[in-house]
Design a protein around this motif. Sequence first.
Motif, short mmCIF file in Angstrom:
data_model
loop_
_atom_site.label_atom_id
_atom_site.label_comp_id
_atom_site.label_asym_id
_atom_site.label_seq_id
_atom_site.Cartn_x
_atom_site.Cartn_y
_atom_site.Cartn_z
N LYS A 228 6.55 0.37 14.92
CA LYS A 228 7.11 -0.12 13.65
C LYS A 228 6.12 -1.04 12.94
N LEU A 229 5.54 -1.98 13.67
CA LEU A 229 4.58 -2.91 13.07
C LEU A 229 3.32 -2.19 12.61
N MET A 230 2.87 -1.22 13.42
CA MET A 230 1.68 -0.47 13.06
C MET A 230 1.90 0.32 11.76
N PHE A 231 3.03 1.03 11.69
CA PHE A 231 3.34 1.81 10.50
C PHE A 231 3.52 0.91 9.27
N THR A 232 4.17 -0.25 9.48
CA THR A 232 4.40 -1.18 8.36
C THR A 232 3.07 -1.68 7.79
N VAL A 233 2.18 -2.09 8.68
CA VAL A 233 0.87 -2.60 8.23
C VAL A 233 0.08 -1.49 7.52
N ILE A 234 0.09 -0.28 8.09
CA ILE A 234 -0.67 0.83 7.49
C ILE A 234 -0.09 1.22 6.13
N PHE A 235 1.23 1.46 6.10
CA PHE A 235 1.87 1.96 4.88
C PHE A 235 1.92 0.92 3.76
N VAL A 236 2.25 -0.33 4.14
CA VAL A 236 2.50 -1.36 3.11
C VAL A 236 1.25 -2.17 2.79
N THR A 237 0.58 -2.67 3.83
CA THR A 237 -0.55 -3.56 3.60
C THR A 237 -1.83 -2.81 3.25
N ILE A 238 -2.14 -1.75 4.00
CA ILE A 238 -3.40 -1.04 3.80
C ILE A 238 -3.30 -0.01 2.66
N LEU A 239 -2.25 0.84 2.71
CA LEU A 239 -2.12 1.92 1.73
C LEU A 239 -1.31 1.52 0.50
N ASN A 240 -0.69 0.32 0.52
CA ASN A 240 0.06 -0.19 -0.64
C ASN A 240 1.13 0.78 -1.12
N MET A 241 1.90 1.35 -0.21
CA MET A 241 2.87 2.38 -0.55
C MET A 241 4.25 1.83 -0.89
N GLY A 242 4.42 0.49 -0.90
CA GLY A 242 5.68 -0.12 -1.32
C GLY A 242 6.62 -0.40 -0.17
N THR A 243 7.70 -1.17 -0.48
CA THR A 243 8.61 -1.64 0.56
C THR A 243 9.50 -0.53 1.14
#
Length: 467
Positions: free
Chosen positions: A187-202
């Motif tokens: 969950k944390l890995m996907f959250t960091v990748i999707f939201v922080t790195i790829l900026n895909m939104g909440t």
Amino acid sequence: MTDTSNVSEKDRKRREFILNGRPMAVVLSISLPLILLGAFSYLSGIIDTLVVAKSDNNALSSVVMISQIKNLFTALGSGFATGGSIIVARLIGRNEYDAAKQAANTVLSLFVCGGVALVAILMPLSRNILLLLGLTESMAESGLGYFRIQLVSIGVSMFNTVFLGLEKARGATVNILFVNIMSMSLKLMFTVIFVTILNMGTNMVAMSTLLADISVTCYAIAMLVRKRYLFRYSLKNTRFKRDFIGPLCSLSVPVFLGKFVFSMGKVIVNSLAIGYGEDAPGALGVSNQISGSVTSISNCTEDSESSIESYNLSAGYYGRMIKIFFCTLIINLLISTVGFIILTIFKSDISFYFADGNTEKAVLIEKIFGYERIGIIALGINAAVNGLIYGIGYTKLSMVCNLSRLFVFRIPSMLIMINCFPEMGAESLGIAMLISNLGIGLMSAVIGTVCLIRIKQHRTKDNVKFQ
């Protein structure tokens, strides 16, 4: 005589250990993995919140409120997981493995059907649900995609909760720790990748949760098809009959209602807190979160204690049940006391950190938490007593405790402070939390004493059984 030929040696040894091992060794062995899990879960929640806030601070309120709404529905899975695990633990305690497998398969079947039905019913109503539960039009619009993904996650997590409850019933808490750490890491890995790195939104925060939940489901399915697994799934092993569904609902519904109403009550508490200004509900929430760093860990002993008590109740080891309770109480008091001391020493630093450097907010958080922290030890006592009454099967008492904590102690004390001592400002919220926590601690101590007296009476009357 039950057929135990398909029961693994590991499961037989675990049952023997729970029934005859040294009480403190048993409690520590079953509880420690869950305590570690509680600590990891707390850290995961903190990190998740920080990632969302850093990505889109405007969406944080919607995410937090929708998470509270999700808790209302997941209370259903939690309630029936408790009821199912109590029944299964009792059957294993009596060495009735075939009946335990049948009970486990029935509960799992119910929640596969229940999870699918719940998602199908709620999905078309998702926007109306958000508006009904207090979100503004703009918050509902921005949070709708997030909520719809969370609805699917609710259906999946209900099944997972019941499966993990059955794992607790057989004492396999190390397995639970392993699979949950795996899930939280994903969950944390996907959250960091999707939201922080790829900026895909909440919305992708919710997707990360769903993917993590699915990983647990995959683990559950892999276990349920194993030949030597105690609860190996077979549709032929289900029993949708009154003699099973009745006791299951009798044990589970009070737990569900208690947790559901308590979650709903938090909305009332926040609406009262906002009378002190827009920062007050946030400061109260942060104070609760700081307290949760200790109480979320001590609360983990409830499930382990209830399973151990259920085993020993079924075997008629009433004196041993008393020892198990006091071992759990000692562990909880130790956790609560150490946590209280650490939080007292560093309360200013912690408040400043959660206030994101805002001195005014930090002072407000510290004022509220200064009172709330005093009740941490009382909540440790409450957790130990809850484990005892779950194990005995007095789940209606747990519902009474949850409702009393909110409607007898918390909300009335908040109303009194707001109306009678307005000059104290938001500091009144901390006093109300202190009264609430001490009140439920005292109530739990009384209930625990009565239960222990009754257990002691059964110890001298072999022909009398708990109802």
